[in-house]
Design an enzyme around this catalytic site. Structure first.
Site, PDB file in Angstrom:
ATOM      1  N   LYS A  11       0.832  -1.212   0.000  1.00  0.00           N
ATOM      2  CA  LYS A  11       0.000   0.000   0.000  1.00  0.00           C
ATOM      3  C   LYS A  11       0.862   1.255   0.000  1.00  0.00           C
ATOM      4  O   LYS A  11       0.456   2.297  -0.522  1.00  0.00           O
ATOM      5  CB  LYS A  11      -0.975  -0.005   1.174  1.00  0.00           C
ATOM      6  N   SER A  32      -3.290 -12.745 -12.753  1.00  0.00           N
ATOM      7  CA  SER A  32      -3.955 -11.433 -12.760  1.00  0.00           C
ATOM      8  C   SER A  32      -4.969 -11.305 -11.633  1.00  0.00           C
ATOM      9  O   SER A  32      -6.019 -10.706 -11.784  1.00  0.00           O
ATOM     10  CB  SER A  32      -4.626 -11.180 -14.110  1.00  0.00           C
ATOM     11  N   LEU A  81      -2.557  -7.469 -10.092  1.00  0.00           N
ATOM     12  CA  LEU A  81      -3.198  -6.231 -10.543  1.00  0.00           C
ATOM     13  C   LEU A  81      -2.625  -5.013  -9.812  1.00  0.00           C
ATOM     14  O   LEU A  81      -2.347  -3.975 -10.423  1.00  0.00           O
ATOM     15  CB  LEU A  81      -4.702  -6.347 -10.292  1.00  0.00           C
ATOM     16  N   HIS A 134     -24.030  15.111   2.238  1.00  0.00           N
ATOM     17  CA  HIS A 134     -23.856  15.560   0.857  1.00  0.00           C
ATOM     18  C   HIS A 134     -22.858  16.711   0.820  1.00  0.00           C
ATOM     19  O   HIS A 134     -22.917  17.597   1.673  1.00  0.00           O
ATOM     20  CB  HIS A 134     -25.196  16.026   0.290  1.00  0.00           C
TER      21      HIS A 134
HETATM   22  C1  LIG Z   1       1.707  -8.522  -1.801  1.00  0.00           C
HETATM   23  C2  LIG Z   1       0.588  -8.817  -0.867  1.00  0.00           C
HETATM   24  C3  LIG Z   1      -0.355  -7.841  -0.629  1.00  0.00           C
HETATM   25  C4  LIG Z   1      -1.405  -8.095   0.243  1.00  0.00           C
HETATM   26  N1  LIG Z   1      -2.320  -7.120   0.465  1.00  0.00           N
HETATM   27  C5  LIG Z   1      -3.344  -7.348   1.313  1.00  0.00           C
HETATM   28  C6  LIG Z   1      -4.283  -6.328   1.590  1.00  0.00           C
HETATM   29  O1  LIG Z   1      -4.195  -5.226   1.069  1.00  0.00           O
HETATM   30  N2  LIG Z   1      -5.282  -6.603   2.463  1.00  0.00           N
HETATM   31  C7  LIG Z   1      -5.405  -7.832   3.051  1.00  0.00           C
HETATM   32  O2  LIG Z   1      -6.351  -8.030   3.813  1.00  0.00           O
HETATM   33  N3  LIG Z   1      -4.527  -8.822   2.813  1.00  0.00           N
HETATM   34  C8  LIG Z   1      -3.487  -8.606   1.968  1.00  0.00           C
HETATM   35  N4  LIG Z   1      -2.576  -9.600   1.745  1.00  0.00           N
HETATM   36  C9  LIG Z   1      -2.758 -10.911   2.414  1.00  0.00           C
HETATM   37  C10 LIG Z   1      -2.299 -10.849   3.883  1.00  0.00           C
HETATM   38  O3  LIG Z   1      -0.966 -10.426   3.915  1.00  0.00           O
HETATM   39  C11 LIG Z   1      -2.433 -12.221   4.528  1.00  0.00           C
HETATM   40  O4  LIG Z   1      -3.748 -12.689   4.343  1.00  0.00           O
HETATM   41  C12 LIG Z   1      -2.147 -12.146   6.029  1.00  0.00           C
HETATM   42  O5  LIG Z   1      -0.833 -11.711   6.235  1.00  0.00           O
HETATM   43  C13 LIG Z   1      -2.342 -13.514   6.693  1.00  0.00           C
HETATM   44  O6  LIG Z   1      -2.074 -13.384   8.066  1.00  0.00           O
HETATM   45  P1  LIG Z   1      -1.680 -14.643   8.961  1.00  0.00           P
HETATM   46  O7  LIG Z   1      -1.588 -14.130  10.364  1.00  0.00           O
HETATM   47  O8  LIG Z   1      -2.553 -15.780   8.676  1.00  0.00           O
HETATM   48  O9  LIG Z   1      -0.220 -15.102   8.428  1.00  0.00           O
HETATM   49  P2  LIG Z   1       1.124 -14.322   8.209  1.00  0.00           P
HETATM   50  O10 LIG Z   1       0.924 -12.869   8.141  1.00  0.00           O
HETATM   51  O11 LIG Z   1       1.784 -14.963   7.075  1.00  0.00           O
HETATM   52  O12 LIG Z   1       1.965 -14.606   9.534  1.00  0.00           O
HETATM   53  C14 LIG Z   1       2.385 -15.891   9.896  1.00  0.00           C
HETATM   54  C15 LIG Z   1       3.585 -15.781  10.827  1.00  0.00           C
HETATM   55  O13 LIG Z   1       3.859 -17.060  11.379  1.00  0.00           O
HETATM   56  C16 LIG Z   1       5.270 -17.265  11.419  1.00  0.00           C
HETATM   57  N5  LIG Z   1       5.504 -18.709  11.458  1.00  0.00           N
HETATM   58  C17 LIG Z   1       5.198 -19.613  10.508  1.00  0.00           C
HETATM   59  N6  LIG Z   1       5.452 -20.861  10.950  1.00  0.00           N
HETATM   60  C18 LIG Z   1       5.930 -20.748  12.213  1.00  0.00           C
HETATM   61  C19 LIG Z   1       6.327 -21.669  13.200  1.00  0.00           C
HETATM   62  N7  LIG Z   1       6.243 -23.001  13.011  1.00  0.00           N
HETATM   63  N8  LIG Z   1       6.789 -21.188  14.385  1.00  0.00           N
HETATM   64  C20 LIG Z   1       6.833 -19.850  14.619  1.00  0.00           C
HETATM   65  N9  LIG Z   1       6.443 -18.929  13.726  1.00  0.00           N
HETATM   66  C21 LIG Z   1       5.981 -19.368  12.535  1.00  0.00           C
HETATM   67  C22 LIG Z   1       5.758 -16.572  10.173  1.00  0.00           C
HETATM   68  O14 LIG Z   1       7.122 -16.247  10.284  1.00  0.00           O
HETATM   69  C23 LIG Z   1       4.857 -15.338  10.110  1.00  0.00           C
HETATM   70  O15 LIG Z   1       5.430 -14.259  10.802  1.00  0.00           O
HETATM   71  C24 LIG Z   1      -1.500  -9.371   0.893  1.00  0.00           C
HETATM   72  C25 LIG Z   1      -0.527 -10.355   0.657  1.00  0.00           C
HETATM   73  C26 LIG Z   1       0.502 -10.071  -0.203  1.00  0.00           C
HETATM   74  C27 LIG Z   1       1.526 -11.127  -0.435  1.00  0.00           C
END
Ligand SMILES: Cc1cc2nc3c(=O)[nH]c(=O)nc-3n(C[C@H](O)[C@H](O)[C@H](O)COP(=O)(O)OP(=O)(O)OC[C@H]3O[C@@H](n4cnc5c(N)ncnc54)[C@H](O)[C@@H]3O)c2cc1C
Length: 588
Positions: free
Chosen positions: A130, A263, A268, A540
């Site tokens: 962002k 895409s 995008l 508005h």
């Molecule tokens: C380029 C990009 C843009 C995005 N933009 C958006 C957006 O604008 N809005 C939106 O809602 N979503 C967006 N997303 C998606 C969003 O980033 C993910 O859905 C979100 O981060 C998922 O959160 P989570 O807590 O499930 O996992 P993650 O954020 O992936 O966190 C998981 C954590 O667990 C840790 N971990 C893994 N395994 C272990 C283990 N065994 N022991 C200890 N630690 C561990 C990892 O190191 C990591 O820090 C985007 C993703 C990308 C790639």
């Protein structure tokens, strides 16, 4: 792309930015708050099961005995002889949202992180992307001479400093990461460093990968280990000329010509960034149309606004079967095969390739075999309460999985909302998250947002269940604020049941669509019907009037015996009017 809830909770993805202060306040007083949700879905929804429930979340709570609700603040002794009431593996936004709410509920909580706090969203996803998109938005405005001129503005030769743009993204990620860390520390969440592995029921070891040397016990465990970029077979990543979003967000280069494979929303968004910074983009998409996860009508308009007017071309219905990084003066080579026949179509030669073909769950090394859990395509199987199910389909007691690792809806705010939902259950209040009311957004210029079903999905459901579907649309061209900004390109589309007034889906393309969607998603989460929301008042001139127009345009079928009659018969109205006129004229 990727969708509500009425949970009493303070910890949400949106709490990240204001982390410290917000959390200190949370620690100071355990008081109920309102969950804040926002958000994306196409690619994300495609991965998981789409649960359709239209009952307001609050109405679906089931009374259950409170478990640890009476427990003191974090730092105190956990119940039942465990080291902790709750251990969360993974400190991404999902883990963070769960941790904050857990402490507010008085649960002694630890979070284990194997890399850096903040996970994908903060370090390699939402946040830095962002920041780059904020730059691309400004660049577009500054380069749009026609637009500027029409508002009487002149700007000469706008440019950018690549490293400074990269620093902006990187600095923002660091700032949010530190907010997130401080927000947990401030309320006493124990942040344990290392890779976590489940070694038995309610038992986790953590430490170096493969050599976890510390063991803790917890009444409840939440797996929140997230996801990593998915790279199809045959694609060689060098991190310089062929790379994933992890590398692209560092903006180490701005290639003259870049192919973006996939895409969906990530591809995008990057096309928006790269074209604003001067690159030419070629999309490679396996399906027959671009932006396959979007409502088809919105995808069509998006193609006109976001693709056709820019230096972007595309190949649809093809797979990139082999991608070789640039070396020895040769460009990046992309072999394209027909998605159906698998025959070779052509070879592209480009400066760089961004692989945006989706995300794979990160569930390796978690020790799931120790508790008889088998992943499905890497995703951890869960029920609607995020309870992990084992190989025999039974719920594993006290074990939950949230966020990208369960694949239900791979969005930051969905991960956080799932975490909060789990804490509600642990705290004795049964809760089921209505995933269909979780919004999704793509932060291009203009933005795209959506909640609920696409039109084809709604029609399919209507055919199966035997109800009628209606669709209405409004244009940003009819909105004063959008016109004042010279941003009339955009539509909003409402899909609904004319018999009940139920909102089935809302899709928006236009200025600030990502912010506008929340009126619709909150209405869906709370079960608000069109007959009620139609009467709501909007300031508005604001962009929110786009949705006001949309809701007002919906034609509802009167219930039998309730045909709408004017409250005042026309004759009576005429009499009243003529009386007022006569009084007024007698005063002149
Ligand atoms: C380029 C990009 C843009 C995005 N933009 C958006 C957006 O604008 N809005 C939106 O809602 N979503 C967006 N997303 C998606 C969003 O980033 C993910 O859905 C979100 O981060 C998922 O959160 P989570 O807590 O499930 O996992 P993650 O954020 O992936 O966190 C998981 C954590 O667990 C840790 N971990 C893994 N395994 C272990 C283990 N065994 N022991 C200890 N630690 C561990 C990892 O190191 C990591 O820090 C985007 C993703 C990308 C790639």
């Amino acid at each position: 792309m990727h969708s509500g809830v009425a949970v009493s909770a303070p910890a949400s993805a949106s709490a990240i930015a204001g982390g410290g202060a917000r959390s200190e306040a949370a620690a100071a007083s355990r008081r109920p708050g309102g969950i804040r949700l926002c958000g994306l879905r196409g690619e994300a929804l495609a991965r998981g099961s789409l649960r359709i429930s239209h009952a307001p979340a609050a109405a679906r709570r089931v009374a259950a005995p409170r478990a640890a609700a009476a427990a003191p603040q974090n730092g105190a002794v956990a119940g039942g002889g465990f080291d902790y009431d709750l251990v969360i593996i993974g400190a991404g936004v999902g883990g963070h949202g769960a941790a904050l709410h857990a402490v507010e509920e008085g649960l002694k909580t630890a979070i284990i992180e194997g890399d850096v706090v903040g996970g994908t969203c903060v370090n390699r996803g939402c946040v830095p992307s962002k920041a780059l998109l904020a730059v691309s938005g400004r660049m577009r405005e500054l380069h749009d001479e026609h637009h500027l001129k029409s508002m009487g503005l002149q700007v000469s030769s706008p440019g950018y400093d690549r490293q400074a743009v990269a620093d902006h993204a990187n600095n923002l990620a660091s700032k949010i990461r530190s907010n997130l860390t401080n927000s947990m520390k401030a309320i006493g969440v124990d942040i344990l460093t290392g890779f976590g592995t489940i070694v038995g029921k309610q038992k986790v070891r953590y430490g170096k990968v493969g050599f976890p040397d510390k063991e803790i016990t917890a009444k409840n465990i939440i797996i929140a280990t997230g996801s990593v970029p998915f790279v199809p077979k045959g694609i060689e990543i060098d991190g310089k000329t062929v790379f994933t979003s992890d590398h692209a967000l560092k903006l180490e280069s701005v290639p003259d010509w870049i192919a973006i494979v996939g895409s969906g929303y990530i591809g995008l968004e990057f096309s928006d960034v790269y074209t604003a910074l001067g690159s030419e983009v070629t999309f490679v998409e396996a399906l027959d149309q671009l932006m396959p996860g979007f409502d088809p009508e919105i995808a069509k308009l998006a193609q006109r606004v976001l693709i056709n007017t820019r230096k972007i071309d595309y190949h649809t219905g093809v797979f990139a079967s082999k991608i070789t990084p640039a070396k020895d003066g040769k460009p990046v080579l992309i072999e394209l095969i027909d998605a159906k026949t698998k025959e070779h179509r052509e070879t592209l030669e480009v400066d760089a390739a961004l692989i945006a073909t989706g995300r794979a769950p990160f569930t390796n090394g978690l020790g799931l075999e120790n508790i008889n859990v088998v992943t499905q395509r890497g995703f951890i199987p869960v029920d609607e309460r995020m309870q992990v199910t084992d190989a025999d389909g039974n719920v594993v007691p006290n074990l939950f999985c949230i966020g990208d690792a369960n694949g239900k809806l791979m969005l930051a705010h969905a991960a956080s909302a799932q975490g909060i939902s789990v804490i509600e259950q642990i705290s004795g209040r049964d809760h089921i998250l209505n995933h269909l009311s979780i919004p999704a957004a793509c932060f291009t210029h203009p933005e795209i947002s959506m909640v609920g079903l696409t039109e084809p999905q709604a029609r399919e459901k209507a055919d199966k269940e035997g109800f009628e579907v209606s669709v209405v649309k409004t244009s940003f061209k009819a909105n004063t604020k959008a016109l004042a900004e010279n941003e009339g390109d955009g539509i909003a589309k409402l899909i609904y049941r004319p018999d009940t007034g139920e909102i089935l889906g809302v899709h928006i393309l236009g200025l600030h669509a990502a912010d506008l969607i929340h009126e619709a998603s909150n209405a869906m989460a709370l079960g608000t019907r069109l007959q009620d929301i139609k009467l709501a008042v909007h300031a508005h001139p604001t962009l929110s009037e786009v949705l006001d127009e949309l809701f007002k345009a919906a034609k509802l079928q009167p219930k039998e015996g309730q045909e709408r009659k004017p409250k005042h018969p026309p004759q009576l109205l005429l009499k009243v009017l003529s009386f007022i006129t006569s009084v007024l004229s007698s005063k002149q």
